[in-house]
Enzyme design. Structure first.
Site, PDB file in Angstrom:
ATOM      1  N   THR A   1       0.819  -1.216   0.000  1.00  0.00           N
ATOM      2  CA  THR A   1       0.000   0.000   0.000  1.00  0.00           C
ATOM      3  C   THR A   1       0.850   1.262   0.000  1.00  0.00           C
ATOM      4  O   THR A   1       1.983   1.264   0.513  1.00  0.00           O
ATOM      5  CB  THR A   1      -0.885   0.008   1.264  1.00  0.00           C
ATOM      6  OG1 THR A   1      -1.459   1.300   1.444  1.00  0.00           O
ATOM      7  CG2 THR A   1      -0.102  -0.304   2.523  1.00  0.00           C
TER       8      THR A   1
ATOM      9  N   TYR B   1      -1.420  -0.062  10.462  1.00  0.00           N
ATOM     10  CA  TYR B   1      -1.741  -0.728   9.187  1.00  0.00           C
ATOM     11  C   TYR B   1      -0.553  -0.608   8.219  1.00  0.00           C
ATOM     12  O   TYR B   1      -0.067  -1.607   7.683  1.00  0.00           O
ATOM     13  CB  TYR B   1      -3.002  -0.110   8.564  1.00  0.00           C
ATOM     14  CG  TYR B   1      -3.179  -0.480   7.117  1.00  0.00           C
ATOM     15  CD1 TYR B   1      -3.476  -1.786   6.753  1.00  0.00           C
ATOM     16  CD2 TYR B   1      -3.022   0.474   6.100  1.00  0.00           C
ATOM     17  CE1 TYR B   1      -3.604  -2.142   5.417  1.00  0.00           C
ATOM     18  CE2 TYR B   1      -3.162   0.131   4.767  1.00  0.00           C
ATOM     19  CZ  TYR B   1      -3.450  -1.178   4.431  1.00  0.00           C
ATOM     20  OH  TYR B   1      -3.563  -1.535   3.107  1.00  0.00           O
TER      21      TYR B   1
HETATM   22  N1  UFG Z   1     -13.246  10.843   2.168  1.00  0.00           N
HETATM   23  C1  UFG Z   1     -14.294  11.689   2.452  1.00  0.00           C
HETATM   24  N2  UFG Z   1     -15.495  11.133   2.776  1.00  0.00           N
HETATM   25  C2  UFG Z   1     -15.699   9.781   2.815  1.00  0.00           C
HETATM   26  C3  UFG Z   1     -14.617   8.932   2.511  1.00  0.00           C
HETATM   27  C4  UFG Z   1     -13.399   9.507   2.195  1.00  0.00           C
HETATM   28  O1  UFG Z   1     -14.157  12.911   2.425  1.00  0.00           O
HETATM   29  O2  UFG Z   1     -16.822   9.343   3.116  1.00  0.00           O
HETATM   30  C5  UFG Z   1     -11.939  11.450   1.818  1.00  0.00           C
HETATM   31  C6  UFG Z   1     -10.846  11.047   2.798  1.00  0.00           C
HETATM   32  O3  UFG Z   1     -10.828  11.912   3.890  1.00  0.00           O
HETATM   33  C7  UFG Z   1      -9.605  11.144   1.910  1.00  0.00           C
HETATM   34  C8  UFG Z   1     -10.109  10.736   0.514  1.00  0.00           C
HETATM   35  O4  UFG Z   1     -11.524  10.919   0.575  1.00  0.00           O
HETATM   36  O5  UFG Z   1      -9.200  12.478   1.846  1.00  0.00           O
HETATM   37  C9  UFG Z   1      -9.811   9.296   0.173  1.00  0.00           C
HETATM   38  O6  UFG Z   1     -10.266   8.468   1.228  1.00  0.00           O
HETATM   39  P1  UFG Z   1     -10.379   6.881   1.087  1.00  0.00           P
HETATM   40  O7  UFG Z   1     -10.867   6.364   2.398  1.00  0.00           O
HETATM   41  O8  UFG Z   1     -11.172   6.522  -0.117  1.00  0.00           O
HETATM   42  O9  UFG Z   1      -8.890   6.424   0.820  1.00  0.00           O
HETATM   43  P2  UFG Z   1      -7.560   6.667   1.687  1.00  0.00           P
HETATM   44  O10 UFG Z   1      -6.673   7.534   0.858  1.00  0.00           O
HETATM   45  O11 UFG Z   1      -7.854   7.139   3.053  1.00  0.00           O
HETATM   46  O12 UFG Z   1      -7.018   5.181   1.862  1.00  0.00           O
HETATM   47  C10 UFG Z   1      -6.389   4.476   0.825  1.00  0.00           C
HETATM   48  C11 UFG Z   1      -6.626   2.992   1.028  1.00  0.00           C
HETATM   49  C12 UFG Z   1      -6.018   2.531   2.327  1.00  0.00           C
HETATM   50  C13 UFG Z   1      -4.563   2.928   2.361  1.00  0.00           C
HETATM   51  C14 UFG Z   1      -4.392   4.382   2.088  1.00  0.00           C
HETATM   52  C15 UFG Z   1      -2.951   4.742   1.933  1.00  0.00           C
HETATM   53  O13 UFG Z   1      -8.005   2.715   1.004  1.00  0.00           O
HETATM   54  O14 UFG Z   1      -6.154   1.140   2.437  1.00  0.00           O
HETATM   55  O15 UFG Z   1      -5.023   4.744   0.858  1.00  0.00           O
HETATM   56  O16 UFG Z   1      -2.771   6.053   2.307  1.00  0.00           O
HETATM   57  F1  UFG Z   1      -4.034   2.664   3.578  1.00  0.00           F
END
Ligand code: UFG
Length: 338
Positions: A129, A154
């Site tokens: 990741t 994680y």
């Molecule tokens: N977000 C929102 N509202 C939501 C969901 C997400 O505003 O309901 C925002 C989050 O705050 C973030 C962006 O959208 O800014 C992306 O969020 P995600 O949860 O879709 O993805 P992440 O970047 O947090 O996580 C992904 C993978 C993880 C991994 C991570 C590495 O899903 O498994 O990248 O940084 F660990």
């Protein structure tokens, strides 16, 4: 004919990769404890594999239990390679309960590697990741040799497994291709399978779930980015599945070394841009409200994918809009049936 063991094959990326494998002539053994994976998805994959003349065997089991892993290798004497997805993936949960993450993601992986050694299986594609990079400052797009500084259990659990694989490669000759995914999105374009997480924390499915009257919560618009919302690199899940196939082919080459690859698109989109793209693709207005930042969200994560392009010969084919379209198609069918 090659047989591939896919741990976590009943989950989101594991199931799309299994589909890509059977479409490309492999037999697959899926190993999954079904805690987050879904038996319904396995059944769909089994049906498709029959049409394609391929075999999918499903073994329910847990990597934390070495006897379960022995069942796989006792039943299937000739496994050519492993693709290892099975892991817990929720960042916030990992902060609250690190033991759960280290026991499953690290000890469980070590049990798997021990069984591979015992059974002389020497090739593995490992699902890692972007979280291994932590919060890189001014380094986007991120290259594979950028400092690894994960900021949560994680990410640390994934980095530990990467390091174990590097040592096992040097000492025991296990060849590994480590794929560091950025933000995975979309579904199978025929909507046969798709993203199905409970609870759902990811951006695109949460925006799409808000179509039917719910309000989408946008976590933070005060980041140092072009519009104040987080920038992420959204890679399509079918493109990602294809990267696994190419990684397997890479491992089959003579004289190659274990290596790691970023799997992303070289492009970042802000949360607002993704939201706008969803409204445009769906031609619908979606309600949203700005909420506080989510703990531990880095401002910007964008992959440099040159290495995967040059060595694996992988090129992403699908756009953000393609991912939104397929995710929505899957979600419409999914909400009807489930
Ligand atoms: N977000 C929102 N509202 C939501 C969901 C997400 O505003 O309901 C925002 C989050 O705050 C973030 C962006 O959208 O800014 C992306 O969020 P995600 O949860 O879709 O993805 P992440 O970047 O947090 O996580 C992904 C993978 C993880 C991994 C991570 C590495 O899903 O498994 O990248 O940084 F660990």
């Amino acid at each position: 004919m090659k047989t591939i063991l896919v741990t976590g094959g009943a989950g989101y990326i594991g199931s799309h990769t299994t589909l890509e494998l059977i479409k490309n002539g492999y037999d697959v053994v899926i190993f999954d404890n079904l805690e987050y994976g879904h038996a319904e998805i396995v059944e769909k994959l089994k049906t498709i594999s029959k049409y394609d003349g391929k075999v999918i065997d499903f073994i329910k089991g847990d990597l934390k239990n070495p006897n379960d892993i022995d069942t796989i290798f006792n039943k299937h004497r000739k496994i050519d390679a492993v693709i290892h997805f099975a892991a817990y993936i929720q960042v916030e949960e990992s902060v609250k309960n690190p033991q759960k993450y280290y026991e499953n993601n690290v000890s469980g992986s070590m049990n798997l590697f021990s069984a591979m050694l015992k059974n002389e299986v020497k090739k593995i594609v490992f699902s890692s990741t972007a979280a291994v990079y932590g919060e890189p400052k001014d380094l986007n797009p991120i290259k594979e040799d950028c400092a690894k500084a994960p900021i949560n259990p994680y990410g640390r659990s994934k980095l530990m497994v990467e390091q174990i694989l590097q040592d096992y490669s040097r000492t025991f000759g296990i060849k590994s291709a480590i794929l560091r995914y950025f933000n995975v999105a979309g579904a199978n374009s025929d909507a046969i399978i798709g993203e199905w997480h409970e609870p759902e924390t990811h951006l695109i499915p949460n925006i799409l779930r808000a179509v039917n009257g719910k309000i989408f919560q946008l976590f933070g618009d005060d980041f140092e980015t072009r519009d104040g919302t987080c920038v992420r690199d959204y890679v399509n899940v079918e493109d990602l599945a294809n990267a696994h196939l190419l990684a397997l082919k890479y491992l089959e080459l003579e004289g190659i070394s274990s290596d790691c690859f970023n799997i992303g698109t070289n492009n970042g989109n802000t949360v607002k841009e993704v939201f706008d793209a969803c409204e445009k693709v769906l031609q619908r207005k979606i309600d949203r409200k700005i909420c506080a930042r989510r703990t531990g969200d880095p401002a910007s994560l964008v992959a440099c994918n040159e290495k995967a392009k040059n060595i694996l010969k992988w090129t992403p084919q699908r756009s953000l809009e393609d991912s939104i379209r397929s995710a929505y198609k899957w979600q419409c069918g999914f909400l009807e049936k489930i």
